[in-house]
Design a protein around this motif. Sequence first.
Motif, PDB file in Angstrom:
ATOM      1  N   PHE B 923       0.850  -1.226   0.031  1.00 13.00           N
ATOM      2  CA  PHE B 923      -0.096   0.059  -0.055  1.00 13.00           C
ATOM      3  C   PHE B 923       0.895   1.172  -0.218  1.00 13.00           C
ATOM      4  N   GLY B 924       2.210   0.993   0.125  1.00 10.69           N
ATOM      5  CA  GLY B 924       2.886   2.313   0.153  1.00 10.69           C
ATOM      6  C   GLY B 924       3.368   2.374   1.572  1.00 10.69           C
ATOM      7  N   PRO B 925       4.686   2.898   1.775  1.00  6.43           N
ATOM      8  CA  PRO B 925       5.115   3.219   3.001  1.00  6.43           C
ATOM      9  C   PRO B 925       4.324   3.763   4.150  1.00  6.43           C
ATOM     10  N   ARG B 930       2.008   3.985   9.129  1.00  8.53           N
ATOM     11  CA  ARG B 930       0.804   4.300  10.131  1.00  8.53           C
ATOM     12  C   ARG B 930      -0.014   3.173  10.488  1.00  8.53           C
ATOM     13  N   THR B 931      -0.219   2.279   9.696  1.00  7.21           N
ATOM     14  CA  THR B 931      -1.212   1.094   9.803  1.00  7.21           C
ATOM     15  C   THR B 931      -0.286   0.243  10.999  1.00  7.21           C
ATOM     16  N   ALA B 932       1.202   0.184  10.893  1.00  2.15           N
ATOM     17  CA  ALA B 932       1.837  -0.558  11.824  1.00  2.15           C
ATOM     18  C   ALA B 932       1.772   0.106  13.173  1.00  2.15           C
ATOM     19  N   ALA B 933       1.846   1.327  13.251  1.00  2.50           N
ATOM     20  CA  ALA B 933       1.805   2.358  14.284  1.00  2.50           C
ATOM     21  C   ALA B 933       0.493   1.923  14.975  1.00  2.50           C
ATOM     22  N   ILE B 934      -0.639   2.058  14.368  1.00  2.00           N
ATOM     23  CA  ILE B 934      -1.904   1.875  15.013  1.00  2.00           C
ATOM     24  C   ILE B 934      -2.139   0.546  15.619  1.00  2.00           C
ATOM     25  N   PHE B 935      -1.513  -0.540  14.749  1.00  2.00           N
ATOM     26  CA  PHE B 935      -1.709  -1.679  14.933  1.00  2.00           C
ATOM     27  C   PHE B 935      -0.844  -1.942  16.133  1.00  2.00           C
ATOM     28  N   LYS B 936       0.280  -1.471  16.198  1.00  2.00           N
ATOM     29  CA  LYS B 936       1.047  -1.617  17.362  1.00  2.00           C
ATOM     30  C   LYS B 936       0.390  -1.485  18.795  1.00  2.00           C
ATOM     31  N   TYR B 943       2.459  -6.742  18.210  1.00  2.00           N
ATOM     32  CA  TYR B 943       2.811  -6.825  16.667  1.00  2.00           C
ATOM     33  C   TYR B 943       3.382  -5.500  16.433  1.00  2.00           C
ATOM     34  N   SER B 944       4.500  -5.279  15.882  1.00  2.00           N
ATOM     35  CA  SER B 944       5.178  -4.062  15.709  1.00  2.00           C
ATOM     36  C   SER B 944       5.133  -3.540  14.153  1.00  2.00           C
ATOM     37  N   ASN B 945       4.953  -4.667  13.446  1.00  2.00           N
ATOM     38  CA  ASN B 945       5.056  -4.220  11.793  1.00  2.00           C
ATOM     39  C   ASN B 945       4.010  -5.113  11.215  1.00  2.00           C
ATOM     40  N   VAL B 946       3.653  -4.344  10.142  1.00  3.85           N
ATOM     41  CA  VAL B 946       2.622  -4.808   9.215  1.00  3.85           C
ATOM     42  C   VAL B 946       3.006  -4.434   7.780  1.00  3.85           C
ATOM     43  N   LEU B 980      -8.758  -2.771  11.087  1.00  4.07           N
ATOM     44  CA  LEU B 980      -9.152  -1.408  11.644  1.00  4.07           C
ATOM     45  C   LEU B 980      -7.960  -0.351  11.607  1.00  4.07           C
ATOM     46  N   ALA B 981      -6.937  -0.884  12.064  1.00  8.51           N
ATOM     47  CA  ALA B 981      -5.641  -0.165  11.980  1.00  8.51           C
ATOM     48  C   ALA B 981      -5.373   0.382  10.620  1.00  8.51           C
ATOM     49  N   LEU B 982      -5.559  -0.256   9.493  1.00  6.27           N
ATOM     50  CA  LEU B 982      -5.496   0.019   8.136  1.00  6.27           C
ATOM     51  C   LEU B 982      -6.309   1.012   7.801  1.00  6.27           C
ATOM     52  N   ARG B 983      -7.669   0.856   8.158  1.00  2.04           N
ATOM     53  CA  ARG B 983      -8.821   1.723   7.909  1.00  2.04           C
ATOM     54  C   ARG B 983      -8.351   3.369   8.334  1.00  2.04           C
TER      55      ARG B 983
END
Lengths: 414, 1065
Positions: B923-925, B930-936, B943-946, B980-983
């Motif tokens: 999806f692009g960096p 951001r997804t990773a940050a929210i997901f974390k 999970y620190s990275n997606v 959700l993190a992604l959205r």
Amino acid sequence: MVEGIKVLHCADLHLGSELTGAPGSAAQRKQELLGTFRRITNICRDEGVDLLLIAGDMFEGANVDDATVQSVKEYLKNMGSTVAAIAPGNHDYVSIDSPFAGNNWPENVIIFRSDLAKVEFPERGFAVCGAGFTCTYQRESLLEDAGGLMLDSSLINICVLHGDLGPNGAISDYNLVTEAQLAASGFSYVALGHIHKRTAILRTGPCSYSYPGCPDGRGFDELGEKGVYIGTVSKNTARLEFRPVCSRMFLSEAIDISGLNSEGEIVRLVLAELQTRYGSDFGRHYYKLQLTGSIDETFVLPLATIREVLSESLYFVKIADHTHIEVDYEELAKESSLRGIFVRKMLERIAAADRAEHAGRRSQLPIVALDTSGPAADNSERDGVRQITETDKLKRALELGIMSFDGEVKLDEY
Amino acid sequence: MNIEKIYIDSFGKFERFELDLGSDFNVIYGNNEDGKSTLMAFVRMMFYGDTSRSRNNIREKLRELYRPWHSDRMGGSIRFCADGARYQLDRNFGKTNSSDKIKITNLDTGADIPLMRNQEPGQIFFDLGLEAFEKSVFIGQNGSLISGTGKDDEIMQRLLNLVTTGEENTSYKKVADKLDAARQKLQGKQKAKGLLPESHSKLAQLRTERDQALQNEQAKANAQFEIERMREQQLELSGKRDVFRSRLKLLAVDKEQQELEKAIKRRKELDQKTDELLKLKRELERPDIVLDDSFIVAAEQKINEYNQLINNLEETEVQQQEQQKKLEELQSAAIREIPEGRTETLRQLEKDIAQTERERNALSDEIDKLQELSNLEQEHAELTSSLETGKTALAEIKEATEFASEKYEKLKQERQDHLNAQKGLKNEIEEAQRLNRQAELELNNAQNKLKSVSDQFNLRISMAEQQLEKARQPQVYQEDIPACREIKKPLVAAGIAIALLSLILGIIVDPFLFLLIIAAAIILVFSVRKVPARTITRQSTDPRAVEQAEKQLQQEQFIFNQDKTSAEQELEAVHVKNQEAAAQEETLRKQAAELDEILAKAEQQLESADSDYDEKKAQLAKLQADFEALEKQIEGKKASIADKRGPIIEKRAADDFETDVLISENQKQLAELNQKYNQMAQSLATGLADFDVQTLEEIYQLEKLWNSHKLQLEAAAKSAGESAEKIAELKQKLTGKKQELLDFVSSYKTAESVDHVLVLLDELEHKIARINNLNAEIIGYQSSFKDTENKAIPELEAQLQQVSQLLNELKASSGPTASNETSELVEPGDTIEPGASSEPVDLNTLEQRISDLEVQINELGGRIAGSEGSIREKYRKLRNVSQIDNEIEQMEEKIEKISTDLDVLGIAAKAMEEAFEEVQRSFGPLVNTRTAAIFKELTQGKYSNVAVSRDFSITFENSSDRSLREWGYLSSGTIDQAYLALRLAITELVTNGKEALPLLLDDIFTLYDDTRAAEGMRFISEYHQNGDKAQQVLLFTCHSRIADMGAKLGANSIILARDVDYDDA
């Protein structure tokens, strides 16, 4: 029968070389090399050396200028009682136009112009033998005929020779000398020349031998302190010591400038560091400096200015920027950016290559000491030239890749 | 942006429903069917309407789905604030978006916000299209239901499209360009040569140089071999030369011995000669005179003088005898004597005769000239007369010419008059022709008109006749008959007949027969037939038309006759006019012909007059020329006469004389002169006869002869006297000279005669010659001695003895091999005497040999030096193989280093390309980061990275062990968290830099366990406060635990009551 005689062993002076590739004033350097030779002959005269051994490549080539040859003859002539024995090498092989061609050399000078020959000085208790190159490539071993010399065992027999030390069966263009030959030669000491980096005083059987290296460096491939071997050779021992005679040293120095962010600070640090390493007259040497360490991201290293300021204190200096911006690759690899992905991919490859190399190293035999892969006309100072591994390449690729994000991709000078 | 209040007038289950919302986290709780989704749909439709057209799925047709339960109206309002202003959005839903009634009011200003066609309020205030809205801030249950099945791939795909990788593209291009630039620097590109090709090129050059150096080395070795060979040769020759030199020395000593012996001999001879010389010198020694060659010369001089005197005496005596003899002969010669003065008289007479002759001739000439003058004068008179005649003729011819000219002019005028008349007549004829043509034209027109009238009327009559014919023929025409009921009369008649018959027969025959009436009735029924509308064709002749056509024909014929008569009359008139015009033209042509004749005559006359005039002019010109020539001639004559008269006038000193008179005078003088001449000639002839000669010249000859003879006699007498005197003088001198000679010679010895003197002198001369010879010989001997020989005999003899001894020693030292060596010295070309082969070669040959050898040795030396010099010079500045090898080694190292760097750059570029491909696939960096940050945060750091790829798969990196996990291996709750993190990440990115938009979340924690739900709620409550932009969150849930959690987290809790009649409320 004398106990021992005093000898001075030098080689590979390459007098008269134009040093086109050498930094600084080529003409001055040429004179300095001649000056170094004069110092050597002065030592002989002043310290009562019996035998000066010059193991080849005294001259850079047949094209050496007459003035240099004339000076050399004068220096040799003024050595007092010292006998000089010269074994021409691949650079100054005996030919029609060689400086050795004429007969107008001083009487105390012995020039071995072709096959192995012997000159005895029974009253002084020694005999000196030697052989000279008559062409560039001397593929037949000159020491092969040592048996035919009929050495007088009551004398201290010394040999001077230009050649390539190697194992039995090796092939060399430059007069292969093997330990077996040396051991069987009957010489107490064999003075070798050709390799510009000095060896220790080695011994095989009753025979001692060594390469003194060149007495003065001519480029950054001949680093460090250079000189001659001087000492006493007796029937069974050779007590020789290294004596520096070089006019200047070629030095490649890495200096960590981490945390510095001004030209003045860097210059001060470099000078202080060099003084610590090479004493108060450190300024007379040739320096190739690598500025290393991490510097601030915003600090643009003013290389040209630093070089200019350092040139005021140093005879010659060139500088390479090997600094890096502090990068935590592991952390960077976590970035979901082009850079992060690039770093991750490179780290993966490095890890894979490193594993493969470790595995490979365990299964490989040790590397043979002598590299006979290609022609080494002289100065084969190949120590420290490590084979570049795949891992090295990958690490360098990682550095260059990161460089491409931050600015220009800087390559080393060639 | 904040939604402050929702008011639903009528929408789905809601009627007059109001909902006030907090500006931050709102949890709206209600059970299923309580209207959570309806509220969300209301918000969505208020801002975007609904354009879904699905026929099958009512859930996709929101207008249908949320049609009010209790009302026909559908609509409501929303109050919200955006960008610092408050607004109210009212919307009454129609059947489509375009029929919706929308009103947006700025509550602060009361102004309405206009909408453009097809524009939705959401586009203004959310700055998002409906799709973007649904993909970001509007997170329905769909969003949270994205699961491992990948059902919502389509939505995700659309989401993906929201985020471009533009920045990454740029970044990659820059990076790749830099790496490429570095590579190009090394390996070059197109024309720019890189370091590597340059180095390879240099290496190739170095290798070539090295090959050359090797060849040079070989060449030097060859040259050295050759020089060594020459040196050996030189050495050999030197040995030979040394042998020659020793032999030469032996020969030299031998020669020295011989020379010494010779010297001693010569010294002895010299002594003898010296003695003899001294003796002779003593013999000739005199006290007062030196008896040498000069003495002999002086004596000989004196003898010569004596002899000369004797010779002179003898010659003089012979001369004297000859002179005596000649005198005697002259005295006896017979020469006639000519008296003096006689010849002078005759000579004067001859001169006078000649003078008279000249005068006579002059006079004759003058008479001739006068005669010529007389002739000229006569010619002049004649010419003058001719001139007068000429003048008259010239006047006449001038007159005649003028007459001719006048006549010509007159005739010329006449001709011009005729020409004018002719021109006038020509114009008249042209006019007549024009009239004639016009008349013809008119005639043609009249004829044509007549014909045209005929044709036209014929046509019209023919047409009228046709019309008549046509009128007489019956006309066929169509007639439309409308639909009607047609009565078939026969049937009607028949019907009636049968009816009557029936009646009759019924009455008459049988009443049964009344039944025939039925038949009649049937027939009558059938007699009335329904006829449809139709067209029928009819024919008829119209008598009015025929009559009209006949009238027309008659009228046409009448008009035709009238017009024809008129045209014929007109034609007649034109015809007459035409004939008149022709006659007029003819008349004019006749006149013109006559005039032509007159004109021709006039032309002839004019031509004749012209030629006459020309002739007269020519005559006049000729006469004038002749006249002028005559005048010139007269002038010439005058000049000639003047020339002739000039000298005569001058001679006579008077210009008036008559030529003829003068001629007669002169002729008279001439006669007188002739007479005088004859007299003098007679006197001369008499004088000549006296000497028996014919001419005066002969007398002169006789006179010369006599004078010469007289002179010879006198001279001969004088010479004879002089010779006698000279003989006496010479005899006296001779005696003196003899005595002088005898006296001179007596210094040597006394002489008795001149002959004796000669004998003595000869003797003396011999003695002197001997002295001279001895002197020369002594000098010769002396000069023949070398310095070493210039010694006394005893010394020389001692030296000889030494040399002999040395020779013996040398011979002894060279020993018996000497002869062998000598034989070696004999070269093939040497000439050796027979039997002398062992004899030593002579000195010169040896010296020559040595010299030759020296030359050869030197030559070889020169060649060696030259060869060495040239080789040194040739290779002086060239580097040797080892030097080049060093450089090759350095160059190879350089190439290896460059190649390694190229490899390294290639590796970097490849990895970069792969990284970029990965970037493109994901999806692009930004989204990832951001997804990773929210997901974390959502997973509390588990999970620190997606990495979200384009196929919607999400890869997770476990923080604890850094292991990568595909989403398929995780629980659906975790996957929901990730999505959700992604959205949320996408929402952030979509609204990046703008006012925070309200988040509408529809029960997003449905599938979460309690712990995870609590984490989610905590996250949401914190998330909306994150950063400087507070974000309104509307979380709809049907789970009381969520509502409770919300309450605990301080959210604005709103409970939707089940089945509440909001209308009532």
